[in-house]
Design an enzyme around this catalytic site. Structure first.
Site, PDB file in Angstrom:
ATOM      1  N   CYS A  95       3.034  -7.282   1.354  1.00 32.39           N
ATOM      2  CA  CYS A  95       2.041  -6.686   2.240  1.00 32.39           C
ATOM      3  C   CYS A  95       1.354  -7.861   2.938  1.00 32.39           C
ATOM      4  O   CYS A  95       0.750  -8.714   2.259  1.00 32.39           O
ATOM      5  CB  CYS A  95       1.041  -5.890   1.401  1.00 32.39           C
ATOM      6  SG  CYS A  95      -0.381  -5.303   2.330  1.00 32.39           S
ATOM      7  N   SER A 130       0.830  -1.212   0.000  1.00 33.93           N
ATOM      8  CA  SER A 130       0.000   0.000   0.000  1.00 33.93           C
ATOM      9  C   SER A 130       0.864   1.262   0.000  1.00 33.93           C
ATOM     10  O   SER A 130       0.375   2.353  -0.271  1.00 33.93           O
ATOM     11  CB  SER A 130      -0.879   0.008   1.248  1.00 33.93           C
ATOM     12  OG  SER A 130      -0.048   0.029   2.405  1.00 33.93           O
ATOM     13  N   TYR A 155      -4.222  -0.328   3.589  1.00 35.12           N
ATOM     14  CA  TYR A 155      -4.919  -1.584   3.311  1.00 35.12           C
ATOM     15  C   TYR A 155      -5.483  -2.201   4.603  1.00 35.12           C
ATOM     16  O   TYR A 155      -6.453  -2.943   4.567  1.00 35.12           O
ATOM     17  CB  TYR A 155      -3.961  -2.592   2.661  1.00 35.12           C
ATOM     18  CG  TYR A 155      -3.811  -2.451   1.155  1.00 35.12           C
ATOM     19  CD1 TYR A 155      -4.209  -1.296   0.482  1.00 35.12           C
ATOM     20  CD2 TYR A 155      -3.259  -3.486   0.401  1.00 35.12           C
ATOM     21  CE1 TYR A 155      -4.054  -1.178  -0.897  1.00 35.12           C
ATOM     22  CE2 TYR A 155      -3.108  -3.380  -0.979  1.00 35.12           C
ATOM     23  CZ  TYR A 155      -3.507  -2.226  -1.630  1.00 35.12           C
ATOM     24  OH  TYR A 155      -3.355  -2.118  -2.990  1.00 35.12           O
ATOM     25  N   CYS A 209       3.527  -6.744   9.553  1.00 34.81           N
ATOM     26  CA  CYS A 209       3.155  -5.716   8.571  1.00 34.81           C
ATOM     27  C   CYS A 209       4.503  -5.203   8.083  1.00 34.81           C
ATOM     28  O   CYS A 209       5.377  -4.874   8.896  1.00 34.81           O
ATOM     29  CB  CYS A 209       2.365  -4.604   9.245  1.00 34.81           C
ATOM     30  SG  CYS A 209       2.235  -3.105   8.240  1.00 34.81           S
TER      31      CYS A 209
HETATM   32  N1  DGL Z   1       2.395  -2.904   4.751  1.00 30.62           N
HETATM   33  C1  DGL Z   1       1.141  -3.531   4.814  1.00 30.62           C
HETATM   34  C2  DGL Z   1       1.147  -4.867   5.500  1.00 30.62           C
HETATM   35  O1  DGL Z   1       2.160  -5.535   5.478  1.00 30.62           O
HETATM   36  C3  DGL Z   1      -0.133  -2.723   4.917  1.00 30.62           C
HETATM   37  C4  DGL Z   1      -0.216  -1.510   5.767  1.00 30.62           C
HETATM   38  C5  DGL Z   1      -1.516  -0.763   5.520  1.00 30.62           C
HETATM   39  O2  DGL Z   1      -1.667  -0.244   4.407  1.00 30.62           O
HETATM   40  O3  DGL Z   1      -2.380  -0.739   6.410  1.00 30.62           O
HETATM   41  O4  DGL Z   1       0.174  -5.329   6.031  1.00 30.62           O
END
Ligand code: DGL
Length: 227
Positions: free
Chosen positions: A69, A7, A38, A179
């Site tokens: 992600c 994202s 996301y 994340c």
């Molecule tokens: N970097 C993302 C993940 O690993 C998403 C972060 C987001 O957009 O909330 O879940």
């Protein structure tokens, strides 16, 4: 050519890892800023976004895509067979490593925690491990605003300290940065938790995709495209 998407800036941590492993691979990095974050999306919204991201990268010539992600990786099972063949999710390789622990703490987005995906995957590898999950959505915004190891705001340090206290309270031996945004704070959290093993899905995902693409990796020119 390998496509990587997230994202925002979180997936760059997977890109750094992959670049170290495959210096000559051509890489396209997609940051879907328009639809960020996301972590607060519904499952249906995430399925639609993930399909769109994979299509955009494969239309640009990516032969394989790293879903850098964790949130988007939770819907990997809902993709078509063709999409699943192209795209590598990062929750599974990270869970395989995390499952070597007995008490495993996971910090992730709201959606990832709600989905229970890490708990399910880790228990597949180690049914007796205990998994504790904590949503840390505000930390995503802090990293988007520029928080990085070595230059974090007071607000971000306070949040990292709360996480470290929680990990100590539950007596976890492993912390999963569930994340990819949080891998930008790996050294900050690691320094607060000296005896805890830190697992980075960004790193494990890059290793998994390297295994898949070793052949193409030898043929590229190290080109990079950011969209
Ligand atoms: N970097 C993302 C993940 O690993 C998403 C972060 C987001 O957009 O909330 O879940």
């Amino acid at each position: 050519m390998t496509g990587i998407f997230d994202s925002g800036v979180g997936g760059l941590t997977a890109y750094f890892e992959l670049r170290k492993l495959l210096p000559r691979e051509d890489i396209i990095y997609l940051a879907d800023r328009k639809n960020a974050p996301y972590g607060t999306k519904t499952k249906d919204e995430l399925i639609a976004l993930t399909k769109k991201d994979i299509k955009r990268l494969s239309d640009m010539g990516a032969r394989q895509v790293l879903i850098a992600c964790c949130t988007a990786s939770t819907v990997w099972g809902e993709l078509s067979e063709g999409e699943r063949a192209i795209a590598t999710p990062i929750i599974t390789p990270a869970s395989r490593v995390a499952a070597e622990g007995e008490r495993i703490a996971v910090i992730a987005t709201e959606h990832t925690v709600r989905s229970g995906a890490f708990g399910r995957e880790i228990r597949k590898f180690s049914p007796t491990s205990e998994v504790f999950e904590r949503a840390e959505q505000p930390l995503v915004a802090m990293v988007e605003r520029g928080a990085r190891d070595g230059r974090i705001s007071e607000e971000c340090r306070d949040e990292a300290q709360k996480i470290a206290e929680w990990v100590r309270d539950i007596r976890a031996d492993t912390l999963v940065l569930g994340c990819t945004h949080f891998s930008h704070l790996e050294r900050t959290l690691g320094a607060m938790l000296a005896h805890v093993r830190i697992v980075s899905p960004a790193r494990e995902g890059a290793r998994a995709i390297k295994e898949k693409i070793t052949v193409t990796g030898a043929l590229g020119n190290g080109r990079e495209i950011y969209i």
